[in-house]
Design a protein around this motif. Structure first.
Motif, PDB file in Angstrom:
ATOM      1  N   LEU A 163       0.829  -1.206   0.000  1.00 25.17           N
ATOM      2  CA  LEU A 163       0.000   0.000   0.000  1.00 25.17           C
ATOM      3  C   LEU A 163       0.866   1.259   0.000  1.00 25.17           C
ATOM      4  O   LEU A 163       0.529   2.256  -0.648  1.00 25.17           O
ATOM      5  CB  LEU A 163      -0.929  -0.007   1.214  1.00 25.17           C
ATOM      6  CG  LEU A 163      -2.093  -1.008   1.167  1.00 25.17           C
ATOM      7  CD1 LEU A 163      -2.773  -1.085   2.528  1.00 25.17           C
ATOM      8  CD2 LEU A 163      -3.094  -0.623   0.085  1.00 25.17           C
TER       9      LEU A 163
ATOM     10  N   ARG B 136       2.108   1.760  -3.462  1.00 20.51           N
ATOM     11  CA  ARG B 136       1.002   2.215  -4.303  1.00 20.51           C
ATOM     12  C   ARG B 136       0.717   3.695  -4.042  1.00 20.51           C
ATOM     13  O   ARG B 136       0.458   4.470  -4.978  1.00 20.51           O
ATOM     14  CB  ARG B 136      -0.242   1.378  -4.000  1.00 20.51           C
ATOM     15  CG  ARG B 136      -1.496   1.782  -4.773  1.00 20.51           C
ATOM     16  CD  ARG B 136      -1.306   1.631  -6.252  1.00 20.51           C
ATOM     17  NE  ARG B 136      -2.541   1.879  -6.988  1.00 20.51           N
ATOM     18  CZ  ARG B 136      -2.592   2.223  -8.259  1.00 20.51           C
ATOM     19  NH1 ARG B 136      -1.460   2.351  -8.955  1.00 20.51           N
ATOM     20  NH2 ARG B 136      -3.741   2.416  -8.864  1.00 20.51           N
ATOM     21  N   ALA B 137       0.768   4.108  -2.793  1.00 18.46           N
ATOM     22  CA  ALA B 137       0.538   5.516  -2.458  1.00 18.46           C
ATOM     23  C   ALA B 137       1.610   6.405  -3.085  1.00 18.46           C
ATOM     24  O   ALA B 137       1.313   7.513  -3.563  1.00 18.46           O
ATOM     25  CB  ALA B 137       0.507   5.702  -0.939  1.00 18.46           C
TER      26      ALA B 137
ATOM     27  N   LYS C 186      -8.354   7.560  -5.668  1.00 13.65           N
ATOM     28  CA  LYS C 186      -7.573   6.340  -5.474  1.00 13.65           C
ATOM     29  C   LYS C 186      -6.507   6.533  -4.397  1.00 13.65           C
ATOM     30  O   LYS C 186      -6.249   5.629  -3.588  1.00 13.65           O
ATOM     31  CB  LYS C 186      -6.921   5.917  -6.787  1.00 13.65           C
ATOM     32  CG  LYS C 186      -7.907   5.390  -7.820  1.00 13.65           C
ATOM     33  CD  LYS C 186      -7.200   5.017  -9.120  1.00 13.65           C
ATOM     34  CE  LYS C 186      -8.186   4.489 -10.156  1.00 13.65           C
ATOM     35  NZ  LYS C 186      -7.519   4.162 -11.443  1.00 13.65           N
TER      36      LYS C 186
ATOM     37  N   THR D 116      -6.288   4.488  -0.943  1.00  8.89           N
ATOM     38  CA  THR D 116      -5.076   3.719  -0.613  1.00  8.89           C
ATOM     39  C   THR D 116      -4.513   4.124   0.742  1.00  8.89           C
ATOM     40  O   THR D 116      -4.183   3.270   1.579  1.00  8.89           O
ATOM     41  CB  THR D 116      -4.007   3.923  -1.700  1.00  8.89           C
ATOM     42  OG1 THR D 116      -4.518   3.460  -2.953  1.00  8.89           O
ATOM     43  CG2 THR D 116      -2.740   3.151  -1.363  1.00  8.89           C
TER      44      THR D 116
ATOM     45  N   GLN E 299      -4.272   1.952   4.145  1.00 12.16           N
ATOM     46  CA  GLN E 299      -3.002   1.756   4.844  1.00 12.16           C
ATOM     47  C   GLN E 299      -3.097   2.210   6.295  1.00 12.16           C
ATOM     48  O   GLN E 299      -2.576   1.551   7.201  1.00 12.16           O
ATOM     49  CB  GLN E 299      -1.874   2.515   4.140  1.00 12.16           C
ATOM     50  CG  GLN E 299      -0.508   2.195   4.749  1.00 12.16           C
ATOM     51  CD  GLN E 299       0.606   3.060   4.196  1.00 12.16           C
ATOM     52  OE1 GLN E 299       0.342   4.082   3.564  1.00 12.16           O
ATOM     53  NE2 GLN E 299       1.834   2.671   4.436  1.00 12.16           N
TER      54      GLN E 299
END
Length: 230
Positions: free
Chosen positions: A133, A136-137, A164, A168, A172
């Motif tokens: 995560l 992804r962030a 998004k 995310t 998290q």
């Protein structure tokens, strides 16, 4: 407790993200940023936007074994962090020297994570999800920053990436709360165990105090019976 952050690997992946050329965008989920300072210290600022839980359990110290090989690191990333694995492969094609540098830097972290997987599989799973995560962030925040710099960017695109990113980071945060709770529960159990030990010591001390003279006389008798028994 987790060192802020036991994420030596996440710091490395932040730097990896920064090293990828725009041409690699077609190989990764997000547009890649321009090259930047590739030292671990430079990567720290990229990771600070998503700080780790300050009280999460630390990964167990790695045993004194041979350094983790590049193949071990690559296989680990491929299985557990596919997005980072893809970025690492792009980096290998783009700059092999820098790739080997990051593989070496990531070795100890992967060793610790492998040890964690053996000792606490549930915490390992949560930790790996947290790392995915976080990566992804980083990707989404880079995409959003790039879009916001474009004069012709569509509002819908910006709103979509913003949503998004929010989703995310929220996911998290909630996951890190679980890690915090696990640490709190573990510390509570340790405290209860320590309290039981303290109670036992207090009880033994009180018993000795109540039987002070008897214990002294008993020791004298033992010494007189066998004076060489020290």
């Amino acid at each position: 407790m987790v060192r802020a952050r036991q994420f030596g690997l996440l710091i490395a992946l932040a730097a990896l993200t920064l090293t990828l050329a725009p041409a690699a965008a077609s190989d990764a989920p997000s547009a890649q940023p321009p090259a930047a300072d590739h030292s671990p210290h430079a990567a720290t600022s990229a990771n600070s936007a998503n700080p780790a839980p300050e009280t999460s359990p630390a990964a167990p110290a790695a045993a004194d074994t041979q350094p983790t090989t590049e193949d071990t690191v690559i296989n680990f990333l491929q299985e557990h962090e596919p997005a980072l694995y893809k970025s690492a492969m792009v980096l290998r094609d783009k700059d092999e020297s820098r790739f080997h540098h990051w593989m070496q830097a990531m070795g100890p972290e992967v060793t610790n994570l492998l040890a964690l997987q053996q000792s606490d599989s549930e915490r390992f799973d949560l930790t790996m999800k947290d790392r995915r995560l976080a990566f992804r962030a980083l990707q989404l925040s880079k995409q959003l920053g790039d879009l916001q710099k474009k004069h012709d960017a569509r509002r819908e695109q910006i709103d979509d990436i913003s949503a998004k990113l929010l989703e995310t980071v929220t996911e998290q945060f909630d996951l890190q709360q679980k890690l915090h709770q696990r640490e709190l529960d573990a510390q509570t159990r340790r405290l209860a165990q320590l309290q039981r030990q303290l109670d036992q010591l207090h009880s033994e001390l009180d018993t000795r105090a109540k039987n002070r003279q008897e214990l002294i006389n008993q020791r004298i008798a033992e010494l007189m019976k066998n004076p060489h028994n020290w």
